[in-house]
Scaffold this active site. Sequence first.
Site: not given
Length: 355
Positions: A142, A187, A219, A243, A247
């Site tokens: 980001y 990852k 994942d 992020d 959620d």
Amino acid sequence: MNKNIAVIRGDGIGPEIVAQALKVLDRVAACYGHSFRYIDVDMGGCALDKYGDPLPEHELEKCKNADSVLLGAVGGNQWNDVPADKRPEKGLLRLRAGMGVYSNNRPAKIWRQLADASPLKSEIVANGIDFLIVRELTGGIYFGTHKTENGTATDILQYSEAEIERIGRIGFETARKRNRRLCSVEKSNVLDSSRLWKAVMHRLSNEYPDVELTDMLVDNCAMQIVKNPAQFDVIVTENMFGDILSDEASMITGSIGMIPSSSLGAGTCGLYEPIHGSAPDIAGTDKANPIGTILSAAMMLRYSFDLNAEADAIERAVSAFLDNNYRTADIMRSGMTEVGCAQCGDLIAEYIGKG
Ligand code: NAD
């Protein structure tokens, strides 16, 4: 203990929900012999209307000088058309940057009284959901370079060892305050930044022998959160993974109005706020659920002031409120007693100090 708390009521339901959290803090102060002084700070749409700036420097200074910051929510439809750099939410980004908070911590906890609100199967919920995601907030993709050239878009994902180490420490320290299990999510089968992430976490774990460190690919983690959330205590991860996972984690607990969060940096001064927005659709109707804000105040006591017994007392009071079958409109079910925002705050404050 004497503490100065900067209080940002903000817009929409912000002032209503913050008022309830202050009631609860006042009750804690009275029961446990503390003194909390509140310093009002204007931020968001209300500050834009007053000063032409969603977070003037003098208001930011008040936050930086306080022992911690409690925030309701900012934003609303009436400010939708203002220029991007004046939007109320811009104030929030400047506040986070100005306070230097690089770690966002969000608990995913299901209250047994609200278990039927979870979209997960009851046998999974029955094992319990009570974990916390520590998300790196100021680095990663980001904040890397973004560009689109000749029909190709590029976003740079970059992390330095120092950035990983400081968020890693928050992960380990947070796990120490809970059940001492930390899951580092990355990852590393594909990304260099994740391989560095994993190496730094393992180096740090030598300094925290009392915390059990495990690794998980992101994942797989997304699957495990819905398959077996009871396995997690604290998850630490980078900005974008955090992020998305936070959620997902908040969804499985059922109600947006119940979830608190904290953002921390190098010192103990943190920013504490519910995860929801200013809910303009119900502002001024006494329908808002203030529990996310009340639990944010509890997190402030636990993580910034080390007042664990007091934080436990607030969480027990929320549980007593639910045990006595009181519900705000967003979590209302048949057979329960619906109460407004203000009465919810009154009842939770009353339960503090009653066992
Ligand atoms: P929202 O979270 O404000 O509301 C989404 C839905 O959830 C609405 O139906 C609302 O009534 C309900 N809801 C939210 N909090 C609730 C509570 N405590 N009790 C009961 N119901 C609740 O999200 P939105 O509608 O997308 O955004 C509204 C405004 O809030 C926008 O201006 C947005 O930019 C801003 N916002 C601010 C923050 C923040 O201050 N941290 C975060 C997200 C959105």
